[in-house]
Write an enzyme that holds these catalytic residues in place. Structure first.
Site, PDB file in Angstrom:
ATOM      1  CG  ASN A   1      -4.715   8.265  -4.359  1.00 45.06           C
ATOM      2  OD1 ASN A   1      -3.707   7.605  -4.597  1.00 45.06           O
ATOM      3  ND2 ASN A   1      -4.861   8.954  -3.238  1.00 45.06           N
TER       4      ASN A   1
ATOM      5  CG  ASP B   1      -1.788   5.029   3.519  1.00 41.30           C
ATOM      6  OD1 ASP B   1      -1.740   5.241   2.293  1.00 41.30           O
ATOM      7  OD2 ASP B   1      -2.740   5.411   4.240  1.00 41.30           O
TER       8      ASP B   1
ATOM      9  CG  HIS C   1      -5.471   2.757   6.058  1.00 41.46           C
ATOM     10  ND1 HIS C   1      -6.840   2.784   6.147  1.00 41.46           N
ATOM     11  CD2 HIS C   1      -5.169   3.387   4.901  1.00 41.46           C
ATOM     12  CE1 HIS C   1      -7.340   3.391   5.086  1.00 41.46           C
ATOM     13  NE2 HIS C   1      -6.355   3.760   4.307  1.00 41.46           N
TER      14      HIS C   1
ATOM     15  CG  ASN D   1      -8.505  10.041   6.303  1.00 47.67           C
ATOM     16  OD1 ASN D   1      -9.016   9.826   7.402  1.00 47.67           O
ATOM     17  ND2 ASN D   1      -9.207  10.078   5.182  1.00 47.67           N
TER      18      ASN D   1
ATOM     19  CG  HIS E   1      -0.935   6.830  -1.833  1.00 49.00           C
ATOM     20  ND1 HIS E   1      -2.179   6.833  -2.425  1.00 49.00           N
ATOM     21  CD2 HIS E   1      -1.115   6.288  -0.602  1.00 49.00           C
ATOM     22  CE1 HIS E   1      -3.072   6.327  -1.588  1.00 49.00           C
ATOM     23  NE2 HIS E   1      -2.452   5.991  -0.464  1.00 49.00           N
ATOM     24  CG  LEU E   2       4.682   4.654  -6.111  1.00 45.33           C
ATOM     25  CD1 LEU E   2       5.264   3.651  -7.097  1.00 45.33           C
ATOM     26  CD2 LEU E   2       5.710   4.988  -5.033  1.00 45.33           C
ATOM     27  NE  ARG E   3       0.997  11.463  -3.133  1.00 45.46           N
ATOM     28  CZ  ARG E   3      -0.031  11.146  -2.357  1.00 45.46           C
ATOM     29  NH1 ARG E   3      -1.112  10.591  -2.866  1.00 45.46           N
ATOM     30  NH2 ARG E   3       0.013  11.389  -1.069  1.00 45.46           N
TER      31      ARG E   3
ATOM     32  CG  HIS F   1      -1.905   1.099   1.282  1.00 44.15           C
ATOM     33  ND1 HIS F   1      -3.109   1.003   1.964  1.00 44.15           N
ATOM     34  CD2 HIS F   1      -1.895   2.352   0.757  1.00 44.15           C
ATOM     35  CE1 HIS F   1      -3.768   2.140   1.843  1.00 44.15           C
ATOM     36  NE2 HIS F   1      -3.041   2.985   1.127  1.00 44.15           N
TER      37      HIS F   1
ATOM     38  CG  HIS G   1       1.057  15.090   0.918  1.00 44.80           C
ATOM     39  ND1 HIS G   1       0.167  15.126  -0.131  1.00 44.80           N
ATOM     40  CD2 HIS G   1       0.558  14.178   1.795  1.00 44.80           C
ATOM     41  CE1 HIS G   1      -0.825  14.285   0.100  1.00 44.80           C
ATOM     42  NE2 HIS G   1      -0.605  13.684   1.262  1.00 44.80           N
TER      43      HIS G   1
HETATM   44  O1  DOR Z   1      -3.352   9.934   4.766  1.00 37.61           O
HETATM   45  C1  DOR Z   1      -3.741   9.533   3.679  1.00 37.61           C
HETATM   46  N1  DOR Z   1      -3.127   9.908   2.536  1.00 37.61           N
HETATM   47  N2  DOR Z   1      -4.789   8.729   3.640  1.00 37.61           N
HETATM   48  C2  DOR Z   1      -5.362   8.388   2.478  1.00 37.61           C
HETATM   49  O2  DOR Z   1      -6.328   7.667   2.516  1.00 37.61           O
HETATM   50  C3  DOR Z   1      -4.866   8.898   1.195  1.00 37.61           C
HETATM   51  C4  DOR Z   1      -3.446   9.273   1.299  1.00 37.61           C
HETATM   52  C5  DOR Z   1      -2.985  10.118   0.145  1.00 37.61           C
HETATM   53  O3  DOR Z   1      -3.212   9.752  -1.013  1.00 37.61           O
HETATM   54  O4  DOR Z   1      -2.358  11.163   0.395  1.00 37.61           O
HETATM   55 ZN    ZN Z   2      -6.603   4.898   2.646  1.00 40.33          ZN
HETATM   56 ZN    ZN Z   3      -3.479   4.974   1.067  1.00 41.45          ZN
END
Ligand code: DOR
Ligand code: ZN
Ligand code: ZN
Length: 428
Positions: A93, A304, A231, A277, A61-63, A59, A308
């Site tokens: 996402n 996760d 999570h 989150n 996020h590579l953006r 899990h 950012h």
């Molecule tokens: O903290 C989080 N960041 N929770 C998520 O569900 C999405 C993730 C994100 O894509 O930044």
């Molecule tokens: Zn999530």
């Molecule tokens: Zn996530």
């Protein structure tokens, strides 16, 4: 080129034996004492290091595409191998959302181009993650998606979720469920409780998460289709999953290092690097998450990884982005706070960070065995260091762990017998 790893403490599932590992054409060929280097073979002396099956993070996020200011597939891969991960699964996402075969193929193409860790794409459940129409699940499966998820939000329509589970299971894919009742969370940025009353920040009840965990379990149980809960953070959510497993519901679950090392006490100084989150909860939740890891209720540790940019975080708490950059701290935090403290065994840690994610998603890897890919992580668990986010390979420096003293240094990360990362001072 072939690779001979000398004198590593090889973890064989139960204990350690000092052995050599010979990797030929990408696969583990021999494991044993005093193996000889064949001509043209690279040799890596791993004296004092433990050889683990390559870590797998299911899990992240590579953006890329769309948010390359936060991270891209190259910087994310560099962060992954620096964190000891030979394999990651990336959430859809992005912009555009990965909801088609083309989106999945793009990630696979970029992973081959970057050539560091394996990257397994996760397709969206609904088109544009809007919750209105199913994405091209079959086509994404054929293109190489390993699961589907609308992570970042829940699929609020239960009938849509039912259809997604039925359709995906036909292609052998699981839904990875971000559990958040969007009507109830209603803009909450921290856990709702004593600390949100003190800080005045808008809270999210545990029920925001628990309601959706209960729904996913209900769907899984009624349909007899496996599901996976992302999570987990609440004591009550852990209990829902424990009970479901006891009844034989085919549910699996993950948590992240921040949920077993931190509580919402850290949100009281309004540092936006504590905003995530689902939110950090209370001590009884933290302890329940640890109990869940111990007794098998929670099957794996994921990061996760949510990188950012500075401008996304250097704003008021209410409007700051959710998430932590996690790839480069996960192993050391898990080792320090779970194994070194005696809470779980080393064997359990390897299950949580390698073999179980491989089993849940049907990925290669998860053990060091002859004939299997030479995906190996070398660590020195006796090395202590200070987390310094300015040194992260990830573009995301957003971590609540900056300055923490941790044990367990990643020394080298090997994918398909190729050394993709080496710590300073390691030679081969
Ligand atoms: O903290 C989080 N960041 N929770 C998520 O569900 C999405 C993730 C994100 O894509 O930044
Ligand atoms: Zn999530
Ligand atoms: Zn996530």
């Amino acid at each position: 080129m072939d690779l001979l790893i000398k004198n590593a403490a090889v973890f064989d599932g139960d204990g350690f034996t000092e052995e050599d590992i010979y990797i030929e054409s990408g696969d583990v060929k021999k494991i044993g004492p005093s193996l000889k280097a064949e001509k043209g073979c690279r040799v890596l002396d791993a004296k004092g290091m433990i050889a683990l099956p390559g870590l797998i993070d299911m899990h992240v996020h590579l953006r890329e595409p769309g948010f390359e200011g936060k991270e891209d597939i190259e910087s994310g891969s560099e962060a992954a191998v620096a964190g000891g991960f030979t394999q990651v699964c990336c959430m859809p996402n992005t912009d555009p959302v990965c909801d088609s075969a083309v989106g999945v193929s793009y990630i696979k193409y970029r992973q081959a181009e970057v050539g560091l860790c394996r990257i397994n794409p996760i397709g969206a459940i609904t088109k544009g993650q809007k919750g209105e129409a199913l994405a091209d699940i079959g086509k994404m499966a054929k293109a190489g998606a390993v699961a589907i998820s609308d992570d970042g939000k829940s699929v609020m329509n239960s009938k849509m979720m039912r259809l997604a589970m039925e359709y995906a299971s036909g292609f052998g894919l699981k839904c990875l469920c971000h559990c958040e009742d969007a009507n109830l969370s209603d803009g909450g940025v921290v856990n709702e409780g004593y600390n949100s009353t003190l800080s005045g920040l808008k809270g999210q009840l545990r029920a925001v998460e628990d309601i959706m965990i209960a729904r996913e379990i209900a769907l899984s149980e009624s349909l007899g289709i496996p599901t996976h809960i992302c999570h987990v953070t609440t004591y009550s959510g852990v209990e829902l999953i424990r009970e479901a497993k006891r009844r034989g519901v085919p549910v699996t679950a993950e948590t992240c290092p921040h949920y077993f090392t931190l509580t919402d006490d850290v949100t009281l100084d309004y540092n936006t690097n504590t905003k995530v989150n689902p939110p950090l909860r209370e001590e009884k939740d933290r302890l329940a998450v640890i109990e869940g890891l111990k007794d098998g209720t929670i099957d794996c540790i994921v990061t996760d990884h949510a990188p950012h940019s500075v401008k996304d975080k250097e704003v008021e708490y209410d409007v700051a982005a959710f998430g932590f950059s996690g790839l480069e701290t996960s192993f050391a935090l898990s080792y320090t706070y779970l194994v070194k403290t005696g809470v779980i065994t080393f064997k359990k840690l390897v299950e949580l960070m390698s073999s179980n994610p491989a089993k849940i998603l049907g990925l290669k890897g998860g053990s060091i065995t002859c004939g299997n890919p030479g995906d190996i992580t070398l660590v020195n668990v006796d090395e202590r260091y200070t987390v310094d986010s300015s040194k992260f390979r990830s573009k995301g420096k957003n971590t609540p762990f900056d300055g923490w003293e941790v044990w367990g240094k990643i020394k080298a990360t090997i994918v398909d017998g190729d050394i993709k990362y080496m710590d300073e001072g390691i030679e081969s």
